[in-house]
Design an enzyme around this catalytic site. Structure first.
Site: not given
Ligand code: DX5
Ligand code: ZN
Length: 225
Positions: A70, A141, A147-149, A177-179, A199
């Site tokens: 990505h 998205m 960011f993760g989390g 992707d995300g949350g 993530g």
């Molecule tokens: C965010 C990334 C995601 C991220 C998701 O910009 O593209 O791939 O790692 O993390 P979580 O699952 O913790 O929201």
């Molecule tokens: Zn991603």
């Protein structure tokens, strides 16, 4: 890579131990990961920095499933060859990363990768209509990338359903992707998503020496959908 619409979990190594990617990938695959999601950030398109092609190339030999890269970078085109050479199976670029998305998708396929197109939460999903025959995956998205989390943005569920209707019978994956958690995964799967990037929800509570929680976390997502 053959196409199917079964639900796949793609752990994002953004939540893994950055000093130990090889063993983290092996651990999460042994625990049932379907794909490995690799988040490349440039500190410009998104307000965070991760890594570039040499790291992706170094971890390639540890991935036995599908390496899903990505790209949260702008510009994208000057780096496509390097990421293809690094061994990406899927290369996903953002629609918002530049004015020449059509050219970018052509270049990704010409480099021998599956072409993915990612959309930020503020981008109308109808923007992919002219590009539907050029993509193998659309990544919606469900957080603002970087960011993760972060917290899942619920308005993207309706966008997922719209995208699913637009895709029809075309062999195009819908990736979220995300949350993604056991609470949010059922919403997007019901709306038509088949690839769930996760993530923090996968890596929480585990480690390379205690990988069982990775499997339990993925089971919890699968059980919920
Ligand atoms: C965010 C990334 C995601 C991220 C998701 O910009 O593209 O791939 O790692 O993390 P979580 O699952 O913790 O929201
Ligand atoms: Zn991603």
């Amino acid at each position: 890579m053959s196409f199917d619409r079964s639900v796949k979990i793609a752990p994002s190594i953004l939540s893994a131990d950055f000093a130990d990617f090889g063993r983290e990938i092996a651990a999460v695959e042994a625990q049932g990961a379907d794909w490995i999601h690799v988040d490349v950030m440039d500190g410009h398109f998104v307000p965070n920095l991760t890594f570039g092609p040499p790291l992706v190339k170094a971890i390639r030999k540890h991935v036995t499933t599908v390496m899903d890269v990505h790209l949260m970078i702008a510009p994208v085109d000057p780096y496509i060859a390097a990421f293809a050479d690094a061994g990406a199976d899927i290369l996903t670029a953002h629609l918002e990363a530049g004015p020449h998305t059509h050219r970018t998708l052509q270049a990704i396929r010409a480099a021998g990768c599956k072409a993915g197109l990612a959309l930020n939460p503020g981008t109308p999903v109808e923007a992919v209509i002219p590009l539907l025959d050029m993509v193998d995956l659309v990544c919606l998205m469900t957080v603002n990338p970087g960011f993760g989390g972060q917290k899942f943005i619920h308005s993207q569920v309706a966008q997922t359903a719209k995208l699913r209707a637009m895709i029809g019978n075309r062999p195009i994956h819908i990736e979220i992707d995300g949350g993604v958690t056991p609470e949010t995964a059922p919403l997007v799967v019901a709306a038509g998503a088949d690839v769930l990037v996760a993530g923090s929800a996968v890596f929480k509570g585990g480690s390379v020496t205690n990988p069982a929680p990775y499997g339990e976390n993925m089971m919890a997502i699968r059980a919920a959908i």
